[in-house]
Design a protein around this motif. Structure first.
Motif: not given
Length: 298
Positions: A23-25, A60-63, A96-100, A116-120
């Motif tokens: 999934a590239k996540t 971290a969403d690489v898409h 970056w995404r956030q969920a409970p 983001g965007p930022t580097c991982l």
């Protein structure tokens, strides 16, 4: 805050790792545990690390999807993430995404972007956002925030029995710092004030910053922050201001800081005099030694 994942090899039998690679996540904020059957380390998204307070998990969403499942962020797609050292690998642009944490295996495109965007630079780094959130209040309280000034009308001398107007001129202050390698923008906003008039009386905390008034209204006009002294003397006055704050990570949305900062100005002395009346035959120009003239007042 999520626990830091343990180091391990990535094999084809690692179902979770394979699913994420496909999934590239990359998921963060998980608590890792050892499966007694397979012997593999795996994240438990429903668990919580000891002492954790952050109710969220992160991805971290690489898409580089800034919204929905098919809306790429051009800035993220073109972000250059060179190696930090000569023998290291280049970084990966992510959002970056956030969920409970209460949501198990969330559909990440349904949850908001928080930075983001930022580097991982590590496929299994620490939970950077949660770690920043855990220390942001302490860093906020270390900022060189200006405590403001306490103004008085009239000043430095006022009269017993007449209202003296006190006020301040609040200003929002901003700072740019680095925390855990991330660019942090902080904003400090004055929200409440406490006036200490030096004679044992105070006003506040109050949202009233006060305001200046024309000179012809001094000693005759009561404002919401004015004070009337009942005794002559010299009084050390101070202003205590409470600041709330927000912070953003790598140009992300502003997030509230869970806590405040309180600052007090150095004391400013105000001199309270009294008035006396008398009938005199001459003006001070006619008789400089007459009652009430500057020479006799010394």
């Amino acid at each position: 805050m999520g626990a830091t994942p343990h180091a391990r090899s990535t094999e084809t039998s690692d179902t979770w790792g394979s699913a994420n690679r496909q999934a590239k996540t990359v998921d963060f904020g998980a608590v890792w545990s050892l499966d007694p059957v397979t012997g593999q380390l795996a994240p438990s998204l429903t668990g919580t690390a000891p002492g954790t307070e952050d109710p969220n998990q992160y991805m971290a969403d690489v898409h580089c999807r800034s919204g929905g499942s098919d809306t790429p962020d051009k800035g993220c797609l073109t972000l250059d993430c060179p190696p930090k050292t000569l023998d290291s690998e280049p970084g990966t642009p992510v959002i970056w995404r956030q969920a409970p944490k209460s949501i198990t295996n969330p559909v990440w495109t349904d949850y908001p972007t928080v930075s983001g965007p930022t580097c991982l630079y590590n496929t299994k780094p620490e939970n950077v956002l949660a770690n920043i959130a855990a220390r942001i209040l302490n860093d906020f309280r270390q900022l060189p925030i200006y405590p403001g000034t306490l103004q008085a009308q009239p000043f430095p001398n006022t009269l017993k029995g007449g209202p003296t107007n006190f006020y301040t001129t609040p200003k929002q202050q901003t700072f740019d710092i680095t925390i855990l390698g991330q660019n942090i923008h902080l904003t400090a906003t004055p929200t409440n004030y406490t006036y200490n008039y030096g004679d044992g009386t105070t006003l506040g905390p109050t949202p009233q910053a006060g305001y200046p008034i024309p000179q012809n209204q001094w000693l005759t006009t009561n404002t919401r922050s004015s004070h009337t002294y009942t005794q002559t003397g010299n009084y050390p006055t101070t202003l205590t201001t409470t600041y709330s704050g927000t912070y953003s990570v790598n140009n992300g949305p502003p997030l509230p800081i869970n806590g405040t900062l309180t600052l007090t100005t150095p004391p400013t002395t105000i001199h309270v005099w009294k008035t006396e009346k008398a009938l005199v035959a001459d003006t001070c120009d006619q008789n400089p030694t007459s009652w009430g003239c500057p020479q006799t007042a010394k």
